[in-house]
Design an enzyme around this catalytic site. Structure first.
Site, mmCIF file in Angstrom:
data_model
loop_
_atom_site.group_PDB
_atom_site.id
_atom_site.type_symbol
_atom_site.label_atom_id
_atom_site.label_comp_id
_atom_site.label_asym_id
_atom_site.label_seq_id
_atom_site.Cartn_x
_atom_site.Cartn_y
_atom_site.Cartn_z
ATOM 1 N N PHE A 113 0.859 -1.180 0.000
ATOM 2 C CA PHE A 113 0.000 0.000 0.000
ATOM 3 C C PHE A 113 0.902 1.239 0.000
ATOM 4 O O PHE A 113 1.851 1.313 0.786
ATOM 5 C CB PHE A 113 -0.872 -0.032 1.260
ATOM 6 C CG PHE A 113 -1.965 0.989 1.277
ATOM 7 C CD1 PHE A 113 -3.127 0.790 0.548
ATOM 8 C CD2 PHE A 113 -1.842 2.141 2.027
ATOM 9 C CE1 PHE A 113 -4.158 1.721 0.582
ATOM 10 C CE2 PHE A 113 -2.858 3.084 2.057
ATOM 11 C CZ PHE A 113 -4.019 2.871 1.332
ATOM 12 N N TYR A 209 -10.204 -0.589 11.147
ATOM 13 C CA TYR A 209 -11.475 -0.169 10.553
ATOM 14 C C TYR A 209 -11.861 -1.014 9.348
ATOM 15 O O TYR A 209 -12.912 -0.817 8.770
ATOM 16 C CB TYR A 209 -11.449 1.321 10.161
ATOM 17 C CG TYR A 209 -10.242 1.741 9.353
ATOM 18 C CD1 TYR A 209 -10.183 1.498 7.992
ATOM 19 C CD2 TYR A 209 -9.161 2.354 9.954
ATOM 20 C CE1 TYR A 209 -9.067 1.865 7.258
ATOM 21 C CE2 TYR A 209 -8.042 2.725 9.237
ATOM 22 C CZ TYR A 209 -7.999 2.477 7.878
ATOM 23 O OH TYR A 209 -6.897 2.828 7.163
ATOM 24 N N LYS A 210 -10.990 -1.960 8.952
ATOM 25 C CA LYS A 210 -11.327 -2.834 7.822
ATOM 26 C C LYS A 210 -12.070 -4.057 8.374
ATOM 27 O O LYS A 210 -13.200 -3.918 8.822
ATOM 28 C CB LYS A 210 -10.047 -3.172 7.062
ATOM 29 C CG LYS A 210 -9.481 -1.923 6.358
ATOM 30 C CD LYS A 210 -8.119 -2.107 5.739
ATOM 31 C CE LYS A 210 -7.663 -0.785 5.098
ATOM 32 N NZ LYS A 210 -6.221 -0.730 4.835
#
Ligand SMILES: *Cc1c(COP(=O)(O)O)cnc(C)c1O
Length: 397
Positions: A113, A209-210
């Site tokens: 990422f 938060y995933k």
């Protein structure tokens, strides 16, 4: 069929929506609403500053770290929650290069990422010691682990394609060359079994938060192997990582164990929400989640490929080599995804041409999969995506 029972009732999923983007932002756990309310109305309101002691707000980062630790094979006391994942990446790389003085390379891959690469590059530049961030193809990582590598920094599951790195094999290779191994578990924690202890990984980071459903902007986490933590000098030496924050010493002394990776004041309300969200994993065995996730993703691939010849699988075909998402390439992937969203099926798009679909057995069902596959095939067969409003790029894709 795997024996995993869906826990869909725990989530507040809007009527008529098929949600296949829990790999980007998990949905709202119903209990989180009440927890947020209680934290504000029953703790913050009446307790004011005494809440730090009375409601044990100060313990949240470590308590949540231990709950996540169970899901990633980390022993209690080795994981702590706080800050954003990008910050945790910075801390991990800073500690790693300092533990390997004389070595000048941080090795990563071009499937990582971008924020991880940006953070590492920014840090190495400010060190001004001649370090280099070396970015190679994912398949070429192993052969590039040489004796001048200080740290290998990889994301376990590729955010675009879902390709999985062999965590044990690469960690062994890094250790054989004397390098520190850093794993980013952003797309692994809560999605598939991870065994940090079994792999002997040095440092791991991730976000909540995933797949962990902690809510937009929920804090990240960091794990350091217990036998290493005493050698780690925290580069972000904030007061809450100090051995005695309330002594207000002018000199920094790192705290005991993993607590030294804390930086500043924890976001209590967001952490309370995460605490409630993690209840959805209570009593869940990650191997059962994994078995069910593979069933759902295999079903999706099979139904999409049967019904639609114009998309190309971008994820590995071998389910063992894939995380909990499936990606398809389509030349107008952005427009097709917007058309899907207009029909109530939410996935997302990653440039240049990837449509991403995440599968979360906690709330996704075989019906979700069939419906999404059927509508995707229909949108492509009829050219429904080919409308100007679907080609307007939004800020978040
Ligand atoms: C989602 C994700 C991030 C995001 O970092 P934040 O600081 O939480 O915005 C970073 N790295 C990876 C690998 C990710 O998947």
């Amino acid at each position: 069929m795997s024996s995993f029972q869906t826990r869909r009732d725990l989530f507040d999923l809007p009527e008529g929506i098929t949600y296949l983007d829990g790999n980007s932002l998990g949905p709202l756990p119903k209990s989180a609403v009440e927890r947020a309310r209680a934290t504000m109305a029953e703790e913050w309101g009446p307790m004011l500053i005494t809440g730090w002691n009375k409601a044990r707000w100060m313990d949240l980062p470590g308590r949540l770290g231990d709950r996540i630790g169970r899901l990633i094979g980390a022993p209690a006391g080795s994981t702590v929650v706080g800050d954003t994942l990008s910050i945790k990446v910075y801390q991990a790389v800073a500690s790693a290069v300092e533990m390997r003085p004389g070595r000048k390379i941080v090795l990563s891959d071009n499937g990582n990422f971008p924020s991880d690469l940006y953070m590492a590059d920014g840090l190495l530049k400010s060190l001004k010691q001649g370090h280099e961030l070396k970015v190679v193809d994912p398949e070429a990582v192993a052969e590039n682990i040489t004796e001048d590598v200080a740290a290998v920094m990889l994301t376990h599951v590729d955010y675009r394609t879902g390709r999985v790195h062999d965590m044990k094999a690469i960690t062994d290779k890094a250790h054989a060359a004397g390098a520190i191994m850093i794993w980013d578990l952003a797309h692994s924690a809560g999605a598939l079994p991870v065994d940090l202890t079994g792999c002997n990984a040095d440092i791991a980071v991730g976000c909540t938060y995933k797949y962990l459903n902690g809510g937009p902007g929920a804090p990240g986490f960091i794990h350091v192997r217990p036998d290493l933590i005493d050698q780690v000098r925290p580069a972000l030496s904030g007061w809450l990582g100090h051995q005695a924050p309330f002594a207000f010493d002018l000199d920094y002394r790192p705290g005991e164990g993993i607590s030294r990776m804390r930086v500043g004041t924890p976001p209590v309300i967001q952490m309370a929400v995460l605490d409630a969200a993690l209840d959805a994993f209570d009593g869940v065995d990650m191997t059962d989640i994994r078995a069910r996730s593979i069933e759902l993703s295999e079903q999706f691939i099979s139904e999409v490929e049967t019904g639609c010849k114009d998309v190309e699988l971008a994820s590995p075909r071998d389910p063992q080599a894939r995380g909990s998402q499936v990606s398809f390439r389509f030349h107008e992937g952005y427009a097709a995804m917007q058309a899907l969203i207009a029909r109530g099926i939410i996935g997302d798009f990653r440039a240049p041409d990837i449509m991403r679909f995440g599968f979360c057995p906690l709330y996704n069902t075989a019906e979700d999969v069939s419906h999404a596959a059927a509508v995707l095939c229909e949108i492509i067969a009829t050219g429904e995506w080919d409308r100007p409003e679907f080609k307007q790029r939004k800020a978040v894709t």
